[in-house]
Design a protein around this motif. Structure first.
Motif, PDB file in Angstrom:
ATOM      1  N   VAL A   9       0.849  -1.188   0.000  1.00 37.04           N
ATOM      2  CA  VAL A   9       0.000   0.000   0.000  1.00 37.04           C
ATOM      3  C   VAL A   9       0.884   1.237   0.000  1.00 37.04           C
ATOM      4  CG1 VAL A   9      -1.777   1.295   1.232  1.00 37.04           C
ATOM      5  CG2 VAL A   9      -1.837  -1.218   1.255  1.00 37.04           C
ATOM      6  N   TYR A  10       0.696   2.083  -1.017  1.00 36.14           N
ATOM      7  CA  TYR A  10       1.475   3.322  -1.146  1.00 36.14           C
ATOM      8  C   TYR A  10       0.589   4.515  -0.836  1.00 36.14           C
ATOM      9  CZ  TYR A  10       3.886   7.252  -3.324  1.00 36.14           C
ATOM     10  OH  TYR A  10       4.477   8.465  -3.553  1.00 36.14           O
ATOM     11  N   GLY A  11       1.137   5.488  -0.125  1.00 34.44           N
ATOM     12  CA  GLY A  11       0.418   6.731   0.125  1.00 34.44           C
ATOM     13  C   GLY A  11       0.934   7.418   1.374  1.00 34.44           C
ATOM     14  N   PRO A  12       0.299   8.537   1.753  1.00 33.11           N
ATOM     15  CA  PRO A  12       0.684   9.242   2.969  1.00 33.11           C
ATOM     16  C   PRO A  12       0.021   8.623   4.193  1.00 33.11           C
ATOM     17  CG  PRO A  12      -1.078  10.440   1.880  1.00 33.11           C
ATOM     18  CD  PRO A  12      -0.778   9.240   1.018  1.00 33.11           C
ATOM     19  N   PHE A  13       0.719   8.628   5.314  1.00 42.36           N
ATOM     20  CA  PHE A  13       0.168   8.125   6.574  1.00 42.36           C
ATOM     21  C   PHE A  13       0.624   9.022   7.718  1.00 42.36           C
ATOM     22  CE2 PHE A  13       0.082   4.421   3.858  1.00 42.36           C
ATOM     23  CZ  PHE A  13      -1.140   3.837   4.165  1.00 42.36           C
ATOM     24  N   ASN A  14      -0.239   9.124   8.726  1.00 46.46           N
ATOM     25  CA  ASN A  14       0.145   9.752   9.985  1.00 46.46           C
ATOM     26  C   ASN A  14       0.660   8.679  10.931  1.00 46.46           C
ATOM     27  OD1 ASN A  14      -0.718  12.296   9.124  1.00 46.46           O
ATOM     28  ND2 ASN A  14      -2.796  11.975   9.898  1.00 46.46           N
ATOM     29  N   TYR A  15       1.524   9.078  11.858  1.00 46.51           N
ATOM     30  CA  TYR A  15       2.060   8.156  12.856  1.00 46.51           C
ATOM     31  C   TYR A  15       1.815   8.739  14.244  1.00 46.51           C
ATOM     32  CZ  TYR A  15       4.200   5.479   9.129  1.00 46.51           C
ATOM     33  OH  TYR A  15       4.390   4.704   8.011  1.00 46.51           O
ATOM     34  N   GLU A  16       1.239   7.916  15.130  1.00 47.99           N
ATOM     35  CA  GLU A  16       0.904   8.334  16.488  1.00 47.99           C
ATOM     36  C   GLU A  16       0.070   9.617  16.474  1.00 47.99           C
ATOM     37  OE1 GLU A  16       4.598   8.469  18.588  1.00 47.99           O
ATOM     38  OE2 GLU A  16       4.780   6.285  18.653  1.00 47.99           O
ATOM     39  N   GLY A  17      -0.823   9.716  15.475  1.00 44.17           N
ATOM     40  CA  GLY A  17      -1.742  10.836  15.390  1.00 44.17           C
ATOM     41  C   GLY A  17      -1.157  12.126  14.850  1.00 44.17           C
ATOM     42  N   ASP A  18       0.097  12.087  14.423  1.00 40.02           N
ATOM     43  CA  ASP A  18       0.756  13.308  13.956  1.00 40.02           C
ATOM     44  C   ASP A  18       1.128  13.215  12.480  1.00 40.02           C
ATOM     45  OD1 ASP A  18       0.710  14.619  16.417  1.00 40.02           O
ATOM     46  OD2 ASP A  18       2.591  13.673  17.059  1.00 40.02           O
ATOM     47  N   TYR A  19       1.124  14.366  11.809  1.00 38.80           N
ATOM     48  CA  TYR A  19       1.605  14.445  10.433  1.00 38.80           C
ATOM     49  C   TYR A  19       3.113  14.240  10.414  1.00 38.80           C
ATOM     50  CZ  TYR A  19      -2.950  16.605   9.593  1.00 38.80           C
ATOM     51  OH  TYR A  19      -4.285  16.850   9.520  1.00 38.80           O
ATOM     52  N   THR A  20       3.597  13.663   9.334  1.00 39.98           N
ATOM     53  CA  THR A  20       5.040  13.455   9.214  1.00 39.98           C
ATOM     54  C   THR A  20       5.743  14.663   8.610  1.00 39.98           C
ATOM     55  OG1 THR A  20       4.749  12.395   7.056  1.00 39.98           O
ATOM     56  CG2 THR A  20       4.758  10.951   8.999  1.00 39.98           C
ATOM     57  N   SER A  21       4.966  15.645   8.128  1.00 38.29           N
ATOM     58  CA  SER A  21       5.573  16.839   7.524  1.00 38.29           C
ATOM     59  C   SER A  21       4.531  17.948   7.443  1.00 38.29           C
ATOM     60  CB  SER A  21       6.089  16.527   6.111  1.00 38.29           C
ATOM     61  OG  SER A  21       4.990  16.252   5.253  1.00 38.29           O
ATOM     62  N   GLU A  22       4.998  19.170   7.282  1.00 34.96           N
ATOM     63  CA  GLU A  22       4.095  20.302   7.071  1.00 34.96           C
ATOM     64  C   GLU A  22       3.323  20.148   5.767  1.00 34.96           C
ATOM     65  OE1 GLU A  22       3.133  23.003   8.844  1.00 34.96           O
ATOM     66  OE2 GLU A  22       4.167  22.038  10.518  1.00 34.96           O
ATOM     67  N   ASN A  57       5.660  10.206   1.573  1.00 33.71           N
ATOM     68  CA  ASN A  57       4.775   9.046   1.467  1.00 33.71           C
ATOM     69  C   ASN A  57       5.473   7.816   2.021  1.00 33.71           C
ATOM     70  OD1 ASN A  57       2.366  10.134   0.167  1.00 33.71           O
ATOM     71  ND2 ASN A  57       3.698  10.529  -1.580  1.00 33.71           N
ATOM     72  N   ARG A  58       4.708   6.715   2.099  1.00 29.66           N
ATOM     73  CA  ARG A  58       5.236   5.438   2.587  1.00 29.66           C
ATOM     74  C   ARG A  58       4.800   4.338   1.625  1.00 29.66           C
ATOM     75  NH1 ARG A  58       8.465   7.292   6.703  1.00 29.66           N
ATOM     76  NH2 ARG A  58       8.705   5.133   7.376  1.00 29.66           N
ATOM     77  N   LEU A  59       5.549   3.255   1.609  1.00 29.69           N
ATOM     78  CA  LEU A  59       5.117   2.036   0.932  1.00 29.69           C
ATOM     79  C   LEU A  59       5.152   0.930   1.978  1.00 29.69           C
ATOM     80  CD1 LEU A  59       4.134   0.488  -1.459  1.00 29.69           C
ATOM     81  CD2 LEU A  59       6.434   0.389  -2.350  1.00 29.69           C
ATOM     82  N   LEU A  60       3.951   0.573   2.457  1.00 25.25           N
ATOM     83  CA  LEU A  60       3.790  -0.432   3.510  1.00 25.25           C
ATOM     84  C   LEU A  60       3.579  -1.793   2.871  1.00 25.25           C
ATOM     85  CD1 LEU A  60       1.252   1.579   5.716  1.00 25.25           C
ATOM     86  CD2 LEU A  60       3.744   1.555   5.898  1.00 25.25           C
ATOM     87  N   VAL A  61       4.204  -2.806   3.438  1.00 26.54           N
ATOM     88  CA  VAL A  61       4.073  -4.166   2.923  1.00 26.54           C
ATOM     89  C   VAL A  61       3.686  -5.085   4.066  1.00 26.54           C
ATOM     90  CG1 VAL A  61       5.173  -6.063   1.678  1.00 26.54           C
ATOM     91  CG2 VAL A  61       5.851  -3.686   1.193  1.00 26.54           C
TER      92      VAL A  61
END
Length: 195
Positions: A129-142, A187-191
């Motif tokens: 799955v490719y796309g943007p994700f938040n981690y621990e409820g926070d954005y990874t960038s502005e 973005n992230r690519l989760l496997v």
């Protein structure tokens, strides 16, 4: 007129670098939400050992077919109708599923339905799955924070998803996260692996 996504053109090489490795021993891939069809054409060409099956809602089929018409390959298949809310997805016996830039566009209920439906397609294998994700409820960038604001202004159901919530859905149907790859443009690519 053939649809074109600049984002697809920008991210196809970084995604391919991961797929060449993680899908090296795969044979049949279902792409959920093929969109313009650009990714399918590019990945089928560069991963010739894979049978690449496209799918989407009917509105996107003409555009996908235009890309396939222009770049036909024996391992690239015409789009199947796939609505994630349908309990019976059009294919079974896949050993990999790929989706890009879909989770933040779909309503959360559709993301949940995705994980219910993917089980019927992928008894064992890999989900990428490719796309943007938040981690621990926070954005990874502005830029992701701005993108999320823009998404919600387009439609209330759209939003960058929390990784932990998506991973919980995956784990609920016996998927185990095996890779979390950082990608360009935050973005992230989760496997995940099942079975």
């Amino acid at each position: 007129m053939k649809p074109f996504s600049q984002a697809c053109a920008n991210n196809q090489d970084p995604i391919l670098q991961v797929l060449q490795r993680v899908f090296a021993d795969r044979r049949n891939v279902l792409e959920v939400g093929s969109g313009t069809g650009q990714h399918a054409v590019y990945f089928a060409h560069n991963l010739p050992h894979l049978q690449w099956y496209t799918s989407d809602l009917p509105a996107n089929h003409p555009g996908i077919n235009l890309w396939i018409d222009e770049h036909p390959r024996e391992n690239l298949h015409r789009p199947r109708l796939l609505d994630v809310f349908d309990p019976h997805w059009p294919l079974s016996g896949m050993d990999a599923v790929f989706t890009a830039n879909t989770f933040h566009i779909m309503p959360w209920e559709a993301v949940t339905a995705f994980f219910t439906g993917v089980v019927g397609v992928l008894e064992t294998g890999l989900l990428a799955v490719y796309g943007p994700f938040n981690y621990e409820g926070d954005y990874t960038s502005e830029s992701n924070a701005r993108f999320d604001t823009w998404l919600k202004a387009q439609a209330q159901h759209q939003a960058i998803r929390d990784f932990e919530k998506v991973d919980a859905l995956a784990r609920s149907v016996d998927f185990t996260l095996v890779e979390d790859n950082p990608m360009p443009a935050n973005n992230r690519l989760l496997v995940w692996r099942r079975g």
